[in-house]
Motif scaffolding. Structure first.
Motif, PDB file in Angstrom:
ATOM      1  N   VAL A 102       0.859  -1.188   0.000  1.00  0.00           N
ATOM      2  CA  VAL A 102       0.000   0.000   0.000  1.00  0.00           C
ATOM      3  C   VAL A 102       0.894   1.237   0.000  1.00  0.00           C
ATOM      4  CG1 VAL A 102      -2.013  -1.030   1.132  1.00  0.00           C
ATOM      5  CG2 VAL A 102      -0.169  -0.082   2.550  1.00  0.00           C
ATOM      6  N   PHE A 103       0.348   2.313  -0.563  1.00  0.00           N
ATOM      7  CA  PHE A 103       1.070   3.589  -0.583  1.00  0.00           C
ATOM      8  C   PHE A 103       0.196   4.618   0.110  1.00  0.00           C
ATOM      9  CE2 PHE A 103       1.902   7.721  -2.714  1.00  0.00           C
ATOM     10  CZ  PHE A 103       3.232   7.871  -2.358  1.00  0.00           C
ATOM     11  N   LEU A 104       0.562   4.976   1.329  1.00  0.00           N
ATOM     12  CA  LEU A 104      -0.181   5.998   2.069  1.00  0.00           C
ATOM     13  C   LEU A 104       0.787   7.148   2.280  1.00  0.00           C
ATOM     14  CD1 LEU A 104      -1.810   3.542   4.634  1.00  0.00           C
ATOM     15  CD2 LEU A 104      -2.923   4.603   2.670  1.00  0.00           C
ATOM     16  N   SER A 112      -1.328   9.761  10.368  1.00  0.00           N
ATOM     17  CA  SER A 112      -2.003   9.139  11.522  1.00  0.00           C
ATOM     18  C   SER A 112      -1.300   7.856  11.972  1.00  0.00           C
ATOM     19  CB  SER A 112      -3.454   8.816  11.155  1.00  0.00           C
ATOM     20  OG  SER A 112      -3.481   7.773  10.193  1.00  0.00           O
ATOM     21  N   ASP A 113      -1.563   7.477  13.215  1.00  0.00           N
ATOM     22  CA  ASP A 113      -1.055   6.196  13.728  1.00  0.00           C
ATOM     23  C   ASP A 113      -1.585   5.053  12.870  1.00  0.00           C
ATOM     24  OD1 ASP A 113      -0.165   7.813  15.748  1.00  0.00           O
ATOM     25  OD2 ASP A 113      -1.115   6.696  17.387  1.00  0.00           O
ATOM     26  N   ALA A 121       2.225  -2.916   8.518  1.00  0.00           N
ATOM     27  CA  ALA A 121       1.602  -4.256   8.534  1.00  0.00           C
ATOM     28  C   ALA A 121       1.610  -4.884   7.141  1.00  0.00           C
ATOM     29  CB  ALA A 121       0.180  -4.170   9.067  1.00  0.00           C
ATOM     30  N   VAL A 122       1.289  -4.083   6.106  1.00  0.00           N
ATOM     31  CA  VAL A 122       1.216  -4.661   4.748  1.00  0.00           C
ATOM     32  C   VAL A 122       2.600  -4.711   4.109  1.00  0.00           C
ATOM     33  CG1 VAL A 122       0.186  -4.491   2.445  1.00  0.00           C
ATOM     34  CG2 VAL A 122      -1.122  -3.711   4.440  1.00  0.00           C
ATOM     35  N   VAL A 162       7.010   7.436   5.411  1.00  0.00           N
ATOM     36  CA  VAL A 162       6.669   6.140   6.013  1.00  0.00           C
ATOM     37  C   VAL A 162       6.719   5.032   4.955  1.00  0.00           C
ATOM     38  CG1 VAL A 162       4.905   4.858   7.287  1.00  0.00           C
ATOM     39  CG2 VAL A 162       5.350   7.253   7.842  1.00  0.00           C
ATOM     40  N   TYR A 163       6.188   5.339   3.770  1.00  0.00           N
ATOM     41  CA  TYR A 163       6.289   4.363   2.667  1.00  0.00           C
ATOM     42  C   TYR A 163       7.762   4.072   2.371  1.00  0.00           C
ATOM     43  CZ  TYR A 163       5.835   2.389  -2.068  1.00  0.00           C
ATOM     44  OH  TYR A 163       5.915   1.589  -3.176  1.00  0.00           O
ATOM     45  N   THR A 164       8.565   5.150   2.283  1.00  0.00           N
ATOM     46  CA  THR A 164       9.999   4.997   2.004  1.00  0.00           C
ATOM     47  C   THR A 164      10.658   4.124   3.075  1.00  0.00           C
ATOM     48  OG1 THR A 164      10.076   7.109   0.863  1.00  0.00           O
ATOM     49  CG2 THR A 164      12.164   6.302   1.714  1.00  0.00           C
ATOM     50  N   ALA A 165      10.317   4.388   4.332  1.00  0.00           N
ATOM     51  CA  ALA A 165      10.892   3.592   5.432  1.00  0.00           C
ATOM     52  C   ALA A 165      10.496   2.123   5.293  1.00  0.00           C
ATOM     53  CB  ALA A 165      10.421   4.137   6.777  1.00  0.00           C
ATOM     54  N   SER A 166       9.261   1.876   4.880  1.00  0.00           N
ATOM     55  CA  SER A 166       8.813   0.473   4.744  1.00  0.00           C
ATOM     56  C   SER A 166       9.613  -0.234   3.658  1.00  0.00           C
ATOM     57  CB  SER A 166       7.304   0.400   4.452  1.00  0.00           C
ATOM     58  OG  SER A 166       6.997   0.763   3.107  1.00  0.00           O
ATOM     59  N   LYS A 167       9.979   0.488   2.612  1.00  0.00           N
ATOM     60  CA  LYS A 167      10.723  -0.150   1.521  1.00  0.00           C
ATOM     61  C   LYS A 167      12.216  -0.281   1.866  1.00  0.00           C
ATOM     62  CE  LYS A 167       7.183  -0.951  -1.119  1.00  0.00           C
ATOM     63  NZ  LYS A 167       6.743  -2.335  -1.385  1.00  0.00           N
TER      64      LYS A 167
END
Ligand code: NAP
Length: 257
Positions: A102-104, A112-113, A121-122, A162-167
């Protein structure tokens, strides 16, 4: 055997699970692995109809595929999905493609939290959960292929931290698993797409305000296609890539060059 027949049988007898195979890049990967002879389990969370259409298209083209439901953000559903694989498909997985994502986006002060937790999670925990279960069911020649992003090595702009951190996180997982799994003859590799025309990131500037600026960041000055990502995944899944382990391949038209 002609080159075409050979490519259609490269993955014959292999079972491949593609998370988020219902749409976008995952659908293209599902079609490509099936075209190389694998039986593909097309995972979906919400898009059951889209997953059935991917399966139907694969069968129409002479391949083998099954849709398999499961929200990979939910550990209980991941467990149930693998129980289904054990029951219906003999419990041996040869190839897993961690693609669901997902991309938020949004500025730090408004993020948001709930969006933080969903992204992790995803995009991160599910990759760990699915790879762990798949790897338990793999033998010699197994393949763990993770779809990161070229934002997993560079932060290109505001609102995407946050997306960048997930990747960045999945890049660490994929490289670490190269060490964990090599003794069992299993490889783990990372594919990092740049802008790819999907529902997540449409190339059409009339529906996606980011599209034009993204395109300008790509030396090739265009979006890529799911098929272009899928070709690299199919190579990594093939016997020819047995010594490619812990690699990161960017499919981004040179954006991170
Ligand atoms: P997309 O068009 O939005 O499709 C996302 C897919 O992931 C859908 O099949 C969706 O299935 C599935 N999915 C989402 N949450 C899920 C969950 N909790 N459980 C199971 N499946 C879930 O996205 P995409 O562009 O194809 O992206 C695929 C991957 O490539 C992602 O990891 C993304 O971060 C990465 N990527 C994309 C781009 C790009 O520009 N498009 C660039 C770099 C990296 P349902 O509809 O069934 O929920």
């Amino acid at each position: 055997m002609s080159d075409q027949t050979q490519s259609q049988t490269l993955l014959k007898g292999k079972l491949a699970l593609v998370t988020g195979g219902s749409r976008g890049i995952g659908a293209a990967i599902s079609r490509k692995l099936a075209a190389s002879g694998a039986t593909v389990l097309v995972n979906f969370a919400k898009s059951e109809k889209a997953a059935s259409e991917v399966v139907a298209a694969i069968k129409e083209a002479g391949g083998a595929a099954h849709a398999i439901g499961g929200d990979v953000a939910d550990p209980a559903q991941v467990k149930r999905m693998f129980e289904t694989i054990d029951r219906q498909h003999g419990g041996k997985v040869d190839i897993v493609v961690n693609n669901a994502g997902v991309f938020l986006s949004g500025p730090l002060t408004d993020f948001s939290d709930a969006d933080f937790e969903k992204t992790i999670a995803v995009n991160v925990r599910a990759v760990f959960l699915v790879a762990r279960e798949a790897a338990k069911r793999m033998g010699q020649g197994g393949r763990v292929i993770t779809i990161g992003s070229n934002l997993g090595e560079r932060a290109i702009g505001a609102g995407m931290s946050v997306y960048t951190a997930s990747k960045f996180a999945v890049a660490g997982l994929a490289r670490g698993w190269a060490h964990d799994l090599a003794p069992r003859g299993i490889t783990s590799n990372l594919v990092q797409p740049g802008p790819i025309d999907t529902d997540m990131n449409p190339a059409d500037a009339t529906v996606n305000p980011m599209a034009e600026s993204m395109r300008q960041l790509v030396p090739a000055k265009r979006y890529g296609t799911g098929d272009e990502v899928a070709s690299v995944v199919a190579y990594l899944a093939s016997p020819a890539a047995q010594f490619v382990n812990g690699a990161t391949i960017n499919v981004d038209g040179g954006m991170n060059a």
